[in-house]
Design a protein around this motif. Structure first.
Motif, PDB file in Angstrom:
ATOM      1  N   TYR A   1       0.845  -1.185   0.000  1.00 54.78           N
ATOM      2  CA  TYR A   1       0.000   0.000   0.000  1.00 54.78           C
ATOM      3  C   TYR A   1       0.890   1.247   0.000  1.00 54.78           C
ATOM      4  O   TYR A   1       1.842   1.352   0.785  1.00 54.78           O
ATOM      5  N   TYR A   2       0.523   2.188  -0.860  1.00 54.80           N
ATOM      6  CA  TYR A   2       1.284   3.413  -1.030  1.00 54.80           C
ATOM      7  C   TYR A   2       0.416   4.629  -0.743  1.00 54.80           C
ATOM      8  O   TYR A   2      -0.716   4.719  -1.229  1.00 54.80           O
ATOM      9  N   CYS A   3       0.973   5.551  -0.017  1.00 60.69           N
ATOM     10  CA  CYS A   3       0.362   6.856   0.189  1.00 60.69           C
ATOM     11  C   CYS A   3       0.760   7.750  -0.980  1.00 60.69           C
ATOM     12  O   CYS A   3       1.886   7.636  -1.483  1.00 60.69           O
ATOM     13  N   ALA A   4      -0.159   8.618  -1.403  1.00 64.28           N
ATOM     14  CA  ALA A   4       0.146   9.510  -2.524  1.00 64.28           C
ATOM     15  C   ALA A   4      -0.425  10.892  -2.261  1.00 64.28           C
ATOM     16  O   ALA A   4      -1.436  11.033  -1.560  1.00 64.28           O
ATOM     17  N   THR A   5       0.226  11.873  -2.838  1.00 65.35           N
ATOM     18  CA  THR A   5      -0.263  13.242  -2.736  1.00 65.35           C
ATOM     19  C   THR A   5      -0.382  13.864  -4.122  1.00 65.35           C
ATOM     20  O   THR A   5       0.360  13.505  -5.040  1.00 65.35           O
ATOM     21  N   GLU A   6      -1.312  14.798  -4.243  1.00 67.04           N
ATOM     22  CA  GLU A   6      -1.345  15.617  -5.445  1.00 67.04           C
ATOM     23  C   GLU A   6      -0.053  16.430  -5.506  1.00 67.04           C
ATOM     24  O   GLU A   6       0.677  16.555  -4.526  1.00 67.04           O
ATOM     25  N   SER A   7       0.199  16.996  -6.656  1.00 65.60           N
ATOM     26  CA  SER A   7       1.458  17.692  -6.851  1.00 65.60           C
ATOM     27  C   SER A   7       1.399  19.122  -6.332  1.00 65.60           C
ATOM     28  O   SER A   7       0.615  19.933  -6.838  1.00 65.60           O
ATOM     29  N   PRO A   8       2.212  19.444  -5.323  1.00 63.58           N
ATOM     30  CA  PRO A   8       2.258  20.826  -4.822  1.00 63.58           C
ATOM     31  C   PRO A   8       3.144  21.674  -5.730  1.00 63.58           C
ATOM     32  O   PRO A   8       4.281  22.004  -5.398  1.00 63.58           O
ATOM     33  N   LYS A   9       2.626  22.016  -6.896  1.00 67.95           N
ATOM     34  CA  LYS A   9       3.419  22.649  -7.941  1.00 67.95           C
ATOM     35  C   LYS A   9       3.393  24.170  -7.893  1.00 67.95           C
ATOM     36  O   LYS A   9       4.135  24.817  -8.638  1.00 67.95           O
ATOM     37  N   SER A  10       2.585  24.741  -7.024  1.00 69.34           N
ATOM     38  CA  SER A  10       2.539  26.197  -6.894  1.00 69.34           C
ATOM     39  C   SER A  10       3.415  26.634  -5.730  1.00 69.34           C
ATOM     40  O   SER A  10       3.604  25.883  -4.762  1.00 69.34           O
ATOM     41  N   TYR A  11       3.919  27.842  -5.827  1.00 65.58           N
ATOM     42  CA  TYR A  11       4.896  28.309  -4.833  1.00 65.58           C
ATOM     43  C   TYR A  11       4.610  29.747  -4.480  1.00 65.58           C
ATOM     44  O   TYR A  11       4.394  30.597  -5.345  1.00 65.58           O
ATOM     45  N   ALA A  12       4.597  30.017  -3.184  1.00 65.59           N
ATOM     46  CA  ALA A  12       4.406  31.385  -2.719  1.00 65.59           C
ATOM     47  C   ALA A  12       4.886  31.478  -1.281  1.00 65.59           C
ATOM     48  O   ALA A  12       4.717  30.542  -0.492  1.00 65.59           O
ATOM     49  N   ASP A  13       5.488  32.612  -0.962  1.00 64.86           N
ATOM     50  CA  ASP A  13       5.919  32.866   0.424  1.00 64.86           C
ATOM     51  C   ASP A  13       6.786  31.742   0.978  1.00 64.86           C
ATOM     52  O   ASP A  13       6.659  31.376   2.156  1.00 64.86           O
ATOM     53  N   GLY A  14       7.601  31.149   0.131  1.00 66.79           N
ATOM     54  CA  GLY A  14       8.542  30.146   0.593  1.00 66.79           C
ATOM     55  C   GLY A  14       7.990  28.751   0.759  1.00 66.79           C
ATOM     56  O   GLY A  14       8.670  27.861   1.287  1.00 66.79           O
ATOM     57  N   GLU A  15       6.736  28.521   0.333  1.00 72.30           N
ATOM     58  CA  GLU A  15       6.142  27.203   0.504  1.00 72.30           C
ATOM     59  C   GLU A  15       5.445  26.734  -0.768  1.00 72.30           C
ATOM     60  O   GLU A  15       4.918  27.540  -1.542  1.00 72.30           O
ATOM     61  N   TYR A  16       5.436  25.398  -0.931  1.00 73.76           N
ATOM     62  CA  TYR A  16       4.740  24.793  -2.059  1.00 73.76           C
ATOM     63  C   TYR A  16       3.342  24.364  -1.622  1.00 73.76           C
ATOM     64  O   TYR A  16       3.137  23.918  -0.490  1.00 73.76           O
ATOM     65  N   TYR A  17       2.397  24.488  -2.559  1.00 72.04           N
ATOM     66  CA  TYR A  17       1.035  24.097  -2.245  1.00 72.04           C
ATOM     67  C   TYR A  17       0.350  23.619  -3.516  1.00 72.04           C
ATOM     68  O   TYR A  17       0.847  23.812  -4.628  1.00 72.04           O
ATOM     69  N   CYS A  18      -0.807  23.004  -3.315  1.00 76.51           N
ATOM     70  CA  CYS A  18      -1.547  22.429  -4.445  1.00 76.51           C
ATOM     71  C   CYS A  18      -2.633  23.379  -4.922  1.00 76.51           C
ATOM     72  O   CYS A  18      -3.243  24.090  -4.117  1.00 76.51           O
ATOM     73  N   VAL A  19      -2.868  23.343  -6.218  1.00 73.22           N
ATOM     74  CA  VAL A  19      -4.015  24.015  -6.809  1.00 73.22           C
ATOM     75  C   VAL A  19      -4.692  23.012  -7.737  1.00 73.22           C
ATOM     76  O   VAL A  19      -4.101  21.993  -8.116  1.00 73.22           O
TER      77      VAL A  19
END
Length: 129
Positions: free
Chosen positions: A93-111
């Motif tokens: 079993y594998y955990c997966a995340t969407e791609s946090p490809k956006s970047y702002a204020d020093g952090e990556y996040y998902c859109v």
């Protein structure tokens, strides 16, 4: 750098239960949809369940009513509670995340739109009859 670590796998008899855990780091966890995949020997990896950033869940038919996915954004955790396990649930079993490809204020996040793009190392679940 996205990092996912699973835990909680093991061996159990049919009808038993296990709870898988996954901790994510390197991005703003609460902005990303999360999922559990599995891969049985000789088979392709399949999506088992997913939970969106706002808590909407999806399950494949074979686990509906037996598995429950949940998330704890305060601790960057996603879980998979597996009850009434069957021998056919045996897989890595594998955990997966969407791609946090956006970047702002020093952090990556998902859109959105997005897709599952990062996986952990996997945890073995073995169900015996």
């Amino acid at each position: 750098q996205v990092h996912l670590v699973e835990s909680g796998g093991g061996s159990v008899q049919a009808g038993g239960s296990l709870k898988l855990s996954c901790v994510g780091s390197g991005y703003i966890f609460r902005t990303c949809g999360m999922a559990w995949y599995r891969q049985a020997p000789g088979k392709e990896r399949e999506l088992v369940s997913s939970i969106s950033s706002d808590g909407n869940t999806i399950y494949i038919d074979s686990v509906k009513g037996r598995f429950t996915i949940s998330r704890d954004n305060a601790n960057n955790m996603v879980y998979l509670q597996m009850n009434s396990l069957k021998t056919e649930d045996t897989a890595v079993y594998y955990c997966a995340t969407e791609s946090p490809k956006s970047y702002a204020d020093g952090e990556y996040y998902c859109v959105r739109p997005n897709r599952f793009a990062y996986w952990g190392q996997g945890t073995q679940v073995t169900v015996s009859s």
